[in-house]
Design a protein around this motif. Sequence first.
Motif, PDB file in Angstrom:
ATOM      1  N   ALA A  70       0.844  -1.188   0.000  1.00  0.00           N
ATOM      2  CA  ALA A  70       0.000   0.000   0.000  1.00  0.00           C
ATOM      3  C   ALA A  70       0.881   1.240   0.000  1.00  0.00           C
ATOM      4  N   THR A  71       0.407   2.306  -0.637  1.00  0.00           N
ATOM      5  CA  THR A  71       1.138   3.569  -0.689  1.00  0.00           C
ATOM      6  C   THR A  71       0.255   4.686  -0.143  1.00  0.00           C
ATOM      7  N   VAL A  72       0.827   5.487   0.739  1.00  0.00           N
ATOM      8  CA  VAL A  72       0.126   6.645   1.277  1.00  0.00           C
ATOM      9  C   VAL A  72       0.972   7.884   1.000  1.00  0.00           C
ATOM     10  N   THR A  73       0.318   9.018   0.845  1.00  0.00           N
ATOM     11  CA  THR A  73       1.014  10.283   0.668  1.00  0.00           C
ATOM     12  C   THR A  73       0.586  11.231   1.784  1.00  0.00           C
ATOM     13  N   GLY A  74       1.466  12.159   2.114  1.00  0.00           N
ATOM     14  CA  GLY A  74       1.135  13.089   3.189  1.00  0.00           C
ATOM     15  C   GLY A  74       2.042  14.302   3.181  1.00  0.00           C
ATOM     16  N   ARG A  75       1.842  15.122   4.190  1.00  0.00           N
ATOM     17  CA  ARG A  75       2.643  16.334   4.349  1.00  0.00           C
ATOM     18  C   ARG A  75       2.767  16.630   5.829  1.00  0.00           C
ATOM     19  N   VAL A  76       3.984  16.934   6.260  1.00  0.00           N
ATOM     20  CA  VAL A  76       4.206  17.334   7.640  1.00  0.00           C
ATOM     21  C   VAL A  76       4.847  18.714   7.637  1.00  0.00           C
ATOM     22  N   SER A  77       4.481  19.512   8.642  1.00  0.00           N
ATOM     23  CA  SER A  77       5.042  20.858   8.802  1.00  0.00           C
ATOM     24  C   SER A  77       5.467  21.044  10.244  1.00  0.00           C
ATOM     25  N   GLY A  78       6.605  21.719  10.439  1.00  0.00           N
ATOM     26  CA  GLY A  78       7.049  22.019  11.792  1.00  0.00           C
ATOM     27  C   GLY A  78       7.197  20.764  12.628  1.00  0.00           C
ATOM     28  N   ARG A  79       6.504  20.733  13.772  1.00  0.00           N
ATOM     29  CA  ARG A  79       6.611  19.613  14.699  1.00  0.00           C
ATOM     30  C   ARG A  79       5.538  18.552  14.486  1.00  0.00           C
ATOM     31  N   GLN A  80       4.850  18.590  13.375  1.00  0.00           N
ATOM     32  CA  GLN A  80       3.851  17.565  13.101  1.00  0.00           C
ATOM     33  C   GLN A  80       4.509  16.207  12.868  1.00  0.00           C
ATOM     34  N   ILE A  81       3.815  15.153  13.279  1.00  0.00           N
ATOM     35  CA  ILE A  81       4.266  13.776  13.065  1.00  0.00           C
ATOM     36  C   ILE A  81       3.103  12.980  12.495  1.00  0.00           C
ATOM     37  N   ASP A  82       3.347  12.249  11.426  1.00  0.00           N
ATOM     38  CA  ASP A  82       2.364  11.312  10.896  1.00  0.00           C
ATOM     39  C   ASP A  82       2.749   9.914  11.354  1.00  0.00           C
ATOM     40  N   ALA A  83       1.822   9.235  12.030  1.00  0.00           N
ATOM     41  CA  ALA A  83       2.081   7.893  12.556  1.00  0.00           C
ATOM     42  C   ALA A  83       1.147   6.900  11.863  1.00  0.00           C
ATOM     43  N   TYR A  84       1.719   5.842  11.327  1.00  0.00           N
ATOM     44  CA  TYR A  84       0.945   4.822  10.615  1.00  0.00           C
ATOM     45  C   TYR A  84       1.070   3.489  11.342  1.00  0.00           C
TER      46      TYR A  84
END
Length: 332
Positions: free
Chosen positions: A44-58
């Motif tokens: 599976a492929t996911v796309t995203g964007r993080v800025s500053g102190r943001q964290i994307d957790a999968y």
Amino acid sequence: MPVQRLRFLCLAITVALSGLAAMPAAHAQTRSSDIRFQSGTSQATVTGRVSGRQIDAYRIGARRGQEIDLNLTSRNTALRFSIEAPDGRGRAMTLDGGRASSVSRYTGVLPATGTYVVRVFLDRDAARRNETARYSLTVGIDSARPPSPPPPQGGTVTYMRVTGLRAGDTLNVRQGPSTANPVLFTLDQGDVVASLGCRSFGSGSAWCEVYRPDRPRSVGWASSRYLAPAARPDRPGGPDPDRPVSGTLDCRFVIGIINQTCRYSARRIARGVHEITVQLPGRTRTIRMEGTRAVSSNGNGPVFSVLRGDVVDVSIGALELYRVPLSALGGR
């Protein structure tokens, strides 16, 4: 404490001490989601964007012994990722972290059953500057599989000799193609094993599935870095390993022309060391091989090599590619 758990705990401590600047900042905003595979697929492929102190957790559910392959791409070289795995008690520890300078990859055999978490974030300095990074994350999980049985009697196999070890060292043969897997047995310098094939596992790392000829049911994985093609050990009077060999190989040396055939000759200059000479229009290309690894050439640019089945792909700079057959390196 079991050896495997201790090994991963030591790795977690190492990552924590050496990569504090790359870890997510405290009080970061975390967005969590699950990665699920569509029926009949394992990627599976996911796309995203993080800025500053943001964290994307999968979050990814997986079983012990499965193989995970992660590819993270981004234009922002300050992007980082970490992989956390359950240790059997519901806690998590960091297995590995990566830097996405256009592409970052992790491949390994999972040590436990449970929920794994992949976190994508900016390093501390980029987070303080409130930078933004767009990314694409591809996750693949292969089913756990038992060791492959040896080929039937009389079948064709490749034989490999252990080489390149330091004095007193041994080569570990593991349950799976990763240093995270337990050791099944060890090999000494000069030992010859039968190979069922070799595969690359990210970052150019390659492992070979091998067994001792006298113990065909004990199959494991060993790093190809310390294996070189060898003649069948029970075949006295076989071809002279010092005799030069010649033939043709697939090559690329002109922009826009990909599929070419080049003449080559190969000679052994030391134990486990071969010199490959490729005939090009008006010139020759010389490649020095130590085992299945290309170490130098007379071309322009760095030399890289990847073992792919019964050939070694040798890249020189950004243009040249030569597919050297194992038979040129003494394999049978």
